[in-house]
Scaffold this active site. Structure first.
Site, PDB file in Angstrom:
ATOM      1  N   SER A 185       0.885  -1.305   0.080  1.00  0.00           N
ATOM      2  CA  SER A 185       0.067   0.088   0.070  1.00  0.00           C
ATOM      3  C   SER A 185       0.700   1.063   0.191  1.00  0.00           C
ATOM      4  O   SER A 185       0.280   2.391  -0.332  1.00  0.00           O
ATOM      5  CB  SER A 185      -0.990  -0.039   1.226  1.00  0.00           C
ATOM      6  N   HIS A 213      -5.056  -3.883  -2.113  1.00  0.00           N
ATOM      7  CA  HIS A 213      -4.757  -2.875  -3.477  1.00  0.00           C
ATOM      8  C   HIS A 213      -4.622  -3.307  -4.568  1.00  0.00           C
ATOM      9  O   HIS A 213      -4.088  -2.586  -5.419  1.00  0.00           O
ATOM     10  CB  HIS A 213      -3.547  -2.176  -2.733  1.00  0.00           C
ATOM     11  N   LYS A 244     -11.658  -0.002  -1.493  1.00  0.00           N
ATOM     12  CA  LYS A 244     -10.797   0.711  -2.224  1.00  0.00           C
ATOM     13  C   LYS A 244     -11.210   0.395  -3.841  1.00  0.00           C
ATOM     14  O   LYS A 244     -12.173   1.133  -4.117  1.00  0.00           O
ATOM     15  CB  LYS A 244      -9.251   0.004  -2.485  1.00  0.00           C
TER      16      LYS A 244
HETATM   17  N1  PMP Z   1      -5.031  -4.224   4.204  1.00  0.00           N
HETATM   18  C1  PMP Z   1      -4.364  -3.313   3.439  1.00  0.00           C
HETATM   19  C2  PMP Z   1      -2.990  -3.758   2.980  1.00  0.00           C
HETATM   20  C3  PMP Z   1      -4.618  -2.205   3.570  1.00  0.00           C
HETATM   21  O1  PMP Z   1      -3.787  -1.099   2.959  1.00  0.00           O
HETATM   22  C4  PMP Z   1      -5.823  -1.772   4.088  1.00  0.00           C
HETATM   23  C5  PMP Z   1      -6.314  -0.168   4.422  1.00  0.00           C
HETATM   24  N2  PMP Z   1      -5.580   0.733   4.099  1.00  0.00           N
HETATM   25  C6  PMP Z   1      -6.554  -2.609   4.858  1.00  0.00           C
HETATM   26  C7  PMP Z   1      -6.173  -4.052   4.924  1.00  0.00           C
HETATM   27  C8  PMP Z   1      -7.765  -2.276   5.750  1.00  0.00           C
HETATM   28  O2  PMP Z   1      -8.925  -1.978   5.043  1.00  0.00           O
HETATM   29  P1  PMP Z   1     -10.043  -0.984   5.146  1.00  0.00           P
HETATM   30  O3  PMP Z   1      -9.534   0.475   5.377  1.00  0.00           O
HETATM   31  O4  PMP Z   1     -11.155  -1.277   4.424  1.00  0.00           O
HETATM   32  O5  PMP Z   1     -10.555  -1.260   6.692  1.00  0.00           O
END
Ligand code: PMP
Length: 398
Positions: A185, A213, A244
């Site tokens: 990310s 992602h 996302k």
């Molecule tokens: N896994 C990854 C790799 C993320 O980047 C994120 C959020 N940035 C999440 C899980 C968590 O997802 P959410 O924001 O939908 O709770």
């Protein structure tokens, strides 16, 4: 030491930012004008830090589906999946996710965080071992810690380090939970999943991949890096988020293994929280259909990603190792990063300012995420704004 002393370093940073008149954390989106434009902290900006990869937050089909669900099923389920919070639509989405991933079953969670945290903490407990990529997301780390397993990190994107550590585990390797992501990310780099899967085949282990992602971006059907690399049958669990490319909130885990259904009712993050609202489920179902039906969104996303990546690279900025919908520019000095973020805002561009400890390298990042909904003109405006910045340009130019 008082209960609150430990928050002082965080408060100091915020006070310093306030003194400088910059509020990158907790910026307020006063108006959201479209998937790519808004008014943030009083500035009309192009949104270039939203993870809205396919731009589906304003898709008419998704909005219509959400409105219909709101009218017919109300604003919220007011209960957990295990109690009164499983509606027919939650079950239908689980079936659709399982079909989409060509898997046996799926679990829908209330957020992506709860999906990764819940799966990690439930699958591996005291006496078990987890081997995770060092750059894994905080939600994965939190889950691993919560479950009480022994947690060992392998070097980021380094299958030979994973192999070395698995071999050291001897007989325990077969039941070790291995965790990696599809696209990371922060820097947008892709995991070498074909090699990781080969290590798993050779040494054993149970493989969980977070495709948060990469869903909707890679693979013939948009299923992510595992599909792109042709190793889906080696992956035991895929987790991800609706927040996302699917443009909503919520999370999922899909699996080919029958054990997922045994695990479901042991996941506290599934049991002890309210299920996603009907409108969220409805827009997510529509968005999932769109991923299958409109591959042109993926093409547009990659066109934009390549243009932004190549543009920033040719300007000499220090960016991630490969083109990706996440394009992050490294700035080694915190004050420069804050000033640059502010300057981008003044020039009508919103990006994410990410500072340590949230960054993998310990540097500050100006993190852009590209959307299929960005026009070519918007991408050029982002590039022009970056070109005006006075930050290090010691990246490798091709
Ligand atoms: N896994 C990854 C790799 C993320 O980047 C994120 C959020 N940035 C999440 C899980 C968590 O997802 P959410 O924001 O939908 O709770």
């Amino acid at each position: 030491m008082s209960l609150f002393d430990k928050f002082k370093p965080i408060a100091d940073v915020r006070n310093e930012l306030n003194r400088l008149g910059v509020t990158p954390f907790g910026a307020i989106t006063e108006q959201i004008l479209s998937a790519t434009e808004g008014i943030v902290n009083g500035h009309r900006v192009i949104l270039a830090g939203t993870n809205n990869y396919l731009g589906l937050t304003f898709d008419p089909e998704c909005i219509a589906a959400a409105k219909k669900a709101l009218d017919e099923q109300g604003t919220g389920t007011t209960g957990s999946r295990m109690a009164n919070g499983t509606y027919a639509a939650h079950a239908a989405l689980e079936q659709e996710l399982a079909d989409f991933f060509d898997c046996r079953s799926a679990i829908v969670f209330s957020t992506g965080y709860l999906a990764t945290m819940g799966m990690g903490s439930t699958l591996a407990g005291p006496g078990d071992v987890i081997l995770l990529d060092a750059d894994c997301h905080a939600s994965i780390y939190d889950g691993c810690r919560l479950g009480g397993a022994e947690v060992i990190r392998f070097k980021h994107n380094d299958p030979s380090d994973l192999e070395k550590r698995l071999r050291r585990l001897g007989d325990r390797a077969a039941d070790t939970l291995i965790i990696a992501e599809g696209i990371y990310s922060m820097l947008g780099d892709r995991a070498p999943l074909a090699e990781i899967a080969a290590v798993k085949r050779e040494c054993g282990g149970v493989l969980l991949i977070d495709e948060a992602h990469s869903l909707g971006m890679l693979g013939k059907n948009g299923r992510g890096v595992a599909e792109e690399d042709g190793i889906e049958s080696d992956v035991d669990f895929i987790v991800g988020t609706f927040s996302k490319s699917l443009g909503a909130t919520g999370g999922y885990c899909v699996s080919r293994r029958p054990e997922l259904e045994q695990v479901r009712f042991a996941i506290r993050a599934y049991i002890f929280t309210a299920s996603p609202s009907p409108s969220v489920i409805a827009s997510t179902r529509a968005a999932l259909r769109i991923i299958s039906q409109r591959p042109e969104l993926r093409e547009k996303l990659w066109k934009n990603a390549h243009r932004l990546y190549n543009g920033l690279k040719s300007m000499g900025f220090r960016i991630g190792p490969e083109p990706s919908p996440v394009v992050a520019t490294t700035v080694d000095d915190r004050d420069q990063a804050i000033a640059a973020w502010n300057e981008l805002m003044n020039r009508g561009i919103y990006v994410n300012l990410v500072m340590p400890p949230a960054t993998p390298t310990g540097d500050c990042l100006l993190r852009c995420s590209v959307s299929a909904a960005h026009t070519s003109e918007q991408i050029e405006r982002i590039l022009e704004a970056f070109d005006s910045l006075e930050i290090n340009r010691d990246g490798q130019q091709e």
